[in-house]
Structures are given as structure tokens and as C-alpha cells.
Design a protein around this motif. Structure first.
Motif, mmCIF file in Angstrom:
data_model
loop_
_atom_site.group_PDB
_atom_site.id
_atom_site.type_symbol
_atom_site.label_atom_id
_atom_site.label_comp_id
_atom_site.label_asym_id
_atom_site.label_seq_id
_atom_site.Cartn_x
_atom_site.Cartn_y
_atom_site.Cartn_z
ATOM 1 N N GLU A 1 0.848 -1.198 0.000
ATOM 2 C CA GLU A 1 0.000 0.000 0.000
ATOM 3 C C GLU A 1 0.881 1.245 0.000
ATOM 4 O OE1 GLU A 1 -3.565 2.033 2.674
ATOM 5 O OE2 GLU A 1 -3.032 -0.078 2.967
ATOM 6 N N LEU A 2 0.694 2.108 -0.991
ATOM 7 C CA LEU A 2 1.541 3.286 -1.157
ATOM 8 C C LEU A 2 0.727 4.563 -1.036
ATOM 9 C CD1 LEU A 2 3.496 2.088 -4.328
ATOM 10 C CD2 LEU A 2 4.306 1.986 -1.980
ATOM 11 N N ASP A 3 1.359 5.619 -0.538
ATOM 12 C CA ASP A 3 0.682 6.900 -0.570
ATOM 13 C C ASP A 3 0.776 7.466 -1.985
ATOM 14 O OD1 ASP A 3 3.194 8.121 -0.924
ATOM 15 O OD2 ASP A 3 3.423 8.529 1.199
ATOM 16 N N GLU A 4 0.146 8.599 -2.217
ATOM 17 C CA GLU A 4 0.056 9.143 -3.573
ATOM 18 C C GLU A 4 1.426 9.472 -4.164
ATOM 19 O OE1 GLU A 4 -2.117 12.836 -5.992
ATOM 20 O OE2 GLU A 4 -2.565 12.473 -3.881
ATOM 21 N N ASP A 5 2.302 10.062 -3.357
ATOM 22 C CA ASP A 5 3.628 10.440 -3.844
ATOM 23 C C ASP A 5 4.435 9.209 -4.253
ATOM 24 O OD1 ASP A 5 3.112 13.104 -3.483
ATOM 25 O OD2 ASP A 5 4.089 13.223 -1.515
ATOM 26 N N MET A 6 4.393 8.173 -3.419
ATOM 27 C CA MET A 6 5.153 6.967 -3.734
ATOM 28 C C MET A 6 4.570 6.240 -4.946
ATOM 29 S SD MET A 6 7.828 6.606 -1.926
ATOM 30 C CE MET A 6 7.980 8.374 -2.199
ATOM 31 N N PHE A 7 3.244 6.292 -5.094
ATOM 32 C CA PHE A 7 2.611 5.672 -6.262
ATOM 33 C C PHE A 7 3.094 6.337 -7.545
ATOM 34 C CE2 PHE A 7 -0.795 5.492 -9.439
ATOM 35 C CZ PHE A 7 -0.968 4.122 -9.541
ATOM 36 N N VAL A 8 3.144 7.664 -7.522
ATOM 37 C CA VAL A 8 3.637 8.402 -8.694
ATOM 38 C C VAL A 8 5.099 8.076 -8.953
ATOM 39 C CG1 VAL A 8 4.151 10.706 -9.598
ATOM 40 C CG2 VAL A 8 1.971 10.282 -8.443
ATOM 41 N N HIS A 9 5.891 7.969 -7.865
ATOM 42 C CA HIS A 9 7.311 7.634 -8.023
ATOM 43 C C HIS A 9 7.480 6.307 -8.749
ATOM 44 C CE1 HIS A 9 11.442 6.506 -7.118
ATOM 45 N NE2 HIS A 9 10.959 5.378 -6.627
ATOM 46 N N TYR A 10 6.732 5.291 -8.303
ATOM 47 C CA TYR A 10 6.885 3.976 -8.913
ATOM 48 C C TYR A 10 6.370 3.946 -10.340
ATOM 49 C CZ TYR A 10 8.614 1.704 -4.727
ATOM 50 O OH TYR A 10 9.395 1.322 -3.675
ATOM 51 N N GLN A 11 5.316 4.675 -10.618
ATOM 52 C CA GLN A 11 4.835 4.774 -11.994
ATOM 53 C C GLN A 11 5.918 5.352 -12.903
ATOM 54 O OE1 GLN A 11 1.617 4.091 -13.581
ATOM 55 N NE2 GLN A 11 1.532 2.733 -11.815
ATOM 56 N N ASP A 12 6.567 6.417 -12.435
ATOM 57 C CA ASP A 12 7.654 7.031 -13.212
ATOM 58 C C ASP A 12 8.823 6.057 -13.374
ATOM 59 O OD1 ASP A 12 6.201 9.348 -13.468
ATOM 60 O OD2 ASP A 12 7.206 10.383 -11.806
ATOM 61 N N HIS A 13 9.130 5.335 -12.288
ATOM 62 C CA HIS A 13 10.238 4.384 -12.339
ATOM 63 C C HIS A 13 10.002 3.326 -13.415
ATOM 64 C CE1 HIS A 13 13.439 1.690 -10.917
ATOM 65 N NE2 HIS A 13 12.564 0.717 -11.081
ATOM 66 N N PHE A 14 8.804 2.768 -13.455
ATOM 67 C CA PHE A 14 8.539 1.705 -14.415
ATOM 68 C C PHE A 14 8.442 2.228 -15.847
ATOM 69 C CE2 PHE A 14 6.823 -0.540 -10.552
ATOM 70 C CZ PHE A 14 7.864 -1.470 -10.495
ATOM 71 N N LYS A 15 8.031 3.480 -16.004
ATOM 72 C CA LYS A 15 8.063 4.091 -17.336
ATOM 73 C C LYS A 15 9.495 4.218 -17.826
ATOM 74 C CE LYS A 15 3.818 6.865 -16.928
ATOM 75 N NZ LYS A 15 3.282 8.252 -16.799
ATOM 76 N N ASN A 16 10.375 4.644 -16.927
ATOM 77 C CA ASN A 16 11.789 4.770 -17.291
ATOM 78 C C ASN A 16 12.417 3.408 -17.561
ATOM 79 O OD1 ASN A 16 11.747 7.571 -16.999
ATOM 80 N ND2 ASN A 16 12.283 7.474 -14.829
ATOM 81 N N LEU A 17 12.014 2.411 -16.771
ATOM 82 C CA LEU A 17 12.532 1.059 -16.977
ATOM 83 C C LEU A 17 12.139 0.541 -18.360
ATOM 84 C CD1 LEU A 17 13.934 -1.493 -15.995
ATOM 85 C CD2 LEU A 17 11.803 -2.152 -14.840
ATOM 86 N N LYS A 18 10.919 0.819 -18.774
ATOM 87 C CA LYS A 18 10.471 0.393 -20.097
ATOM 88 C C LYS A 18 11.340 0.998 -21.198
ATOM 89 C CE LYS A 18 6.339 0.196 -23.025
ATOM 90 N NZ LYS A 18 4.894 0.552 -23.132
ATOM 91 N N LYS A 19 11.714 2.266 -21.037
ATOM 92 C CA LYS A 19 12.580 2.924 -22.014
ATOM 93 C C LYS A 19 13.977 2.304 -22.018
ATOM 94 C CE LYS A 19 10.223 7.396 -21.542
ATOM 95 N NZ LYS A 19 10.365 8.810 -21.067
ATOM 96 N N GLU A 20 14.456 1.926 -20.827
ATOM 97 C CA GLU A 20 15.806 1.384 -20.731
ATOM 98 C C GLU A 20 15.929 -0.017 -21.323
ATOM 99 O OE1 GLU A 20 17.725 1.740 -16.959
ATOM 100 O OE2 GLU A 20 17.126 3.824 -16.677
ATOM 101 N N LEU A 21 14.814 -0.697 -21.525
ATOM 102 C CA LEU A 21 14.867 -2.029 -22.123
ATOM 103 C C LEU A 21 15.462 -1.982 -23.531
ATOM 104 C CD1 LEU A 21 11.479 -3.653 -21.033
ATOM 105 C CD2 LEU A 21 13.761 -3.988 -20.056
ATOM 106 N N LYS A 22 15.316 -0.840 -24.213
ATOM 107 C CA LYS A 22 15.890 -0.705 -25.557
ATOM 108 C C LYS A 22 17.410 -0.816 -25.496
ATOM 109 C CE LYS A 22 12.125 2.245 -27.218
ATOM 110 N NZ LYS A 22 11.743 3.593 -27.736
ATOM 111 N N GLY A 23 18.006 -0.256 -24.439
ATOM 112 C CA GLY A 23 19.448 -0.355 -24.277
ATOM 113 C C GLY A 23 19.898 -1.781 -24.027
ATOM 114 N N TRP A 24 19.135 -2.506 -23.203
ATOM 115 C CA TRP A 24 19.467 -3.903 -22.943
ATOM 116 C C TRP A 24 19.343 -4.741 -24.213
ATOM 117 C CZ3 TRP A 24 22.152 -5.091 -18.952
ATOM 118 C CH2 TRP A 24 21.999 -4.399 -17.744
ATOM 119 N N ASP A 25 18.323 -4.444 -25.003
ATOM 120 C CA ASP A 25 18.140 -5.187 -26.255
ATOM 121 C C ASP A 25 19.312 -4.927 -27.211
ATOM 122 O OD1 ASP A 25 16.577 -6.875 -28.030
ATOM 123 O OD2 ASP A 25 16.179 -5.060 -29.186
ATOM 124 N N GLU A 26 19.742 -3.673 -27.273
ATOM 125 C CA GLU A 26 20.885 -3.336 -28.134
ATOM 126 C C GLU A 26 22.148 -4.037 -27.642
ATOM 127 O OE1 GLU A 26 23.450 0.588 -29.576
ATOM 128 O OE2 GLU A 26 21.516 0.865 -28.563
#
Length: 369
Positions: A316-341
């Protein structure tokens, strides 16, 4: 410790807010105690026991080449990049280091006027009666300043050591090429301008990739902790599940494997490995630039970071932490391109299989969010 004396100097005393100055004093006093213990040996650069985690790139192995009129980067390159970013509307994080928070309401044009004078009281204008005392000396800086064709891109900062290595992939800019026959896009260097007396608390960069850092100007003390299971657990589980961020003083007491880097006007390059928790004290106005790297040796750390982040996200996360994790996973999705390369570039078939499995696991998880 010489840095404790430096922190008491008039330049920093006048520039830093009293609360910020006191925080820096406490951090340095704690370091003095740690360094004075005969039973402890803290790896330090350039003087002290050899570093075990941070990788210093020696000058003779850089392969540094100039593409323009200068043979090395300077603060003026970064100032130009900031100006170009403002004109192009590129995203740049403007930070109020006094309040340790965003200051994106400050126009880049104002920052360009303020920053060159930061910490130089002889050039200050006499404040009007309505001015607030904390604005007498500028404390605004900028992060994530993209390199431009008229700024840092005029200097070839990329090491041949990294460029030609099959175990590295470096981030390139994301603009679209006009055709497949065009030359590769420039490397995606991003810079920071930091005012005198700034303190950056413990944090990690990115989601499991390393960073090649070029220190350009200024005196800074970096405190770095490796991503051991204990450190990652304390930082991610406790830091992001609580309401108070872990402080540098607490990090010195609780995290293991501390390493120190003291950087001055002599330019230095180093690799900050994936998951490195780091904090910084700035003794003079300074700037550095960084380039994201994906390295085969980072895969295990990336997996550990993902495991902790995904497990914590289920709580269970508060609003700030929920936004943090959403941003984190968005960035992780972008970084997968680097791993693929990287897995396409690497010649290690076994490692490539591990990377593909890692990419598939993350993609499957992200679909559930």
C-alpha cells in the motif's frame, strides 16, 4: 579532514543557507570520525586506499578527440547547452538547492544570468528592501541539460575504451534520422550546473544502468555506496516506504562499503556502476556531464533493483510513492531498448540469452500495471 575547514570558508558560509551549511558541517564531522578510526579503511580518490567499486578512467586510456576548436569541455559548453535547451523547449530540471526541490517556474534565461555569479558576492547587486535574504546569492541550478551541436557535442567526450567495447552500449539521442544512410545520432550526454554550497542527498540514477561521468569544473565531494543486497534493501524498501528520505548522515552510519571521490578543477572521468547510491557536497559552483551506459556486469544489479521495486510496489503506497513507482517503471520500459541493443552487440551467447529472458520478464510485468 581538509574539506571540513573548506566548508567553513566565507564563500560557502555566505552562499549557503544556515540550515544547509549546518547540514554540511554535520556530514563532514561524521566523515572525519569515520576516517579517523584506525580500524576502518575508506577507499578514496585521488588520495587514499584504492577504490573497489567506482571505476576511474585514466587519462592515457581515454582516446579523447576534439571535433571542434576546443580539446576539452568547459563550463561555457554547458551554459550554451542550457541556452539551447531553453530556446528549443527541451526538458531540463531546474532545482532550488536551498529547498532541495524543483524550481521549474524559474525561466532558463534568469538562470543563465544568475549562475555565473553564484557564490561571487563581489558581483552581486545590492538587494532592494523587498528582496528575501535567501535570494541574495543564487542557489538555483540545473540538471539533465542535453548536449547540443553548439555546446558539448563540439567535443568528443566518448572514450575509445567504451566506444569499441562489446560489453558496453551507450545512450544516443532519440531524434529521428532522415534516412538509414545518415550517420548515427550523437551520444546523449546530459549535464548538471550546481551552485556553491549545494548538498545532494543519497539517491540512485536510472533503473539498472551505469553512468559515465565527466567532471568538468568545480570542487565536489562524492560519497558512494555499492549496490549490495543490504544497501539496496535499506535504500529502496526503507527509503521509499517511509515519509522521510534517508539522509547522508544516516547513510554514512547504515550503508556499507563507503567510497569517496574528491574532484576539483582537474577534469576526471569515472564510471558510476548501476545501482550505486551516492550523495554529493559542492564546495564551489560546478558542472559535470554524464552518459548512460548498459554493461553486461550491470544485469545482476538491474534484476535485484527490479525485484525490490516490484515487490514494494505491491504494498500500500501513498500518492507520492505511487507516482514515483509509476515514473520508475516508465523509465525502466525505455531502458529495455538499451538492454536489447546490448544483447545484439555482445558476442557472449549465454549472457545474451539471460538478457533476453530479463527483457521478457520485465515486459510481462509491465503489462500487468
Amino acid at each position: 579532514m581538509e574539506e571540513h575547514r573548506r566548508w567553513q570558508s566565507k564563500d560557502i558560509t555566505d552562499a549557503a543557507h544556515p540550515a544547509l551549511h549546518e547540514q554540511g558541517r554535520r556530514i563532514l564531522l561524521k566523515l572525519v570520525k569515520v576516517l579517523s578510526r584506525s580500524s576502518e579503511s575508506v577507499p578514496s580518490w585521488p588520495r587514499g586506499p584504492k577504490l573497489k567499486h567506482i571505476i576511474i578512467i585514466q587519462a592515457q586510456s581515454t582516446g579523447h578527440l576534439s571535433k571542434g576548436n576546443s580539446d576539452k569541455p568547459d563550463m561555457q559548453h554547458v551554459i550554451i547547452d542550457l541556452s539551447v535547451a531553453g530556446k528549443n523547449g527541451n526538458h531540463t530540471s531546474i532545482v532550488n538547492f536551498l529547498r532541495n526541490g524543483p524550481a521549474n517556474h524559474v525561466p532558463i534565461e534568469k538562470l543563465l544570468k544568475l549562475f555565473p555569479l553564484s557564490g561571487d558576492r563581489s558581483d552581486e547587486k545590492v538587494p532592494s528592501p523587498g528582496d528575501r535574504s535567501d535570494e541574495k546569492v543564487p542557489r538555483i541550478g540545473a540538471l539533465t541539460i542535453p548536449a547540443s551541436s553548439s555546446g558539448l557535442d563540439t567535443v568528443n567526450l566518448l572514450l575509445n575504451l567504451v566506444k569499441d567495447c562489446t560489453e558496453f552500449v551507450c545512450e544516443r539521442k532519440t531524434e529521428k534520422k532522415k534516412s538509414d544512410h545518415d550517420s548515427p545520432l550523437p551520444w546523449a550526454w546530459a549535464s548538471c550546473l550546481v551552485p556553491i554550497g549545494a548538498i545532494t542527498g543519497p539517491h540512485t540514477d536510472y533503473c539498472g544502468s551505469s553512468q559515465l561521468i565527466q567532471h568538468i569544473k568545480g570542487r565536489k565531494l562524492w560519497l558512494c555506496w555499492p549496490p549490495t543486497p543490504s544497501n539496496l534493501d535499506i535504500y529502496f524498501r526503507e527509503h521509499f516506504s517511509g515519509t522521510i528520505p534517508i539522509s547522508t548522515e544516516v547513510a554514512i552510519d547504515r550503508l556499507e562499503g563507503l567510497e569517496l571521490l574528491l574532484l576539483d578543477d582537474e577534469q576526471t572521468r569515472f564510471i558510476l556502476p548501476a545501482g550505486t547510491i551516492h550523495a554529493v557536497l559542492t564546495f564551489t559552483k560546478s558542472c559535470h556531464t554524464g552518459l548512460k551506459l548498459w554493461r553486461i556486469g550491470d544485469l545482476d544489479v538491474a534484476r535485484k533493483m527490479f525485484k525490490i521495486q516490484s515487490e514494494t510496489y505491491e504494498e500500500e503506497l501513498d500518492e507520492d510513492m505511487f507516482v514515483h513507482y509509476q515514473d520508475h517503471f516508465k523509465n525502466l520500459k525505455k531502458e529495455l531498448k538499451g538492454w536489447d541493443e546490448l544483447q545484439k552487440k555482445s558476442k557472449n551467447k549465454e549472457v545474451n540469452k539471460e538478457i533476453r529472458q530479463w527483457i521478457a520478464l520485465v515486459k510481462k510485468y509491465l503489462k500487468t500495471l
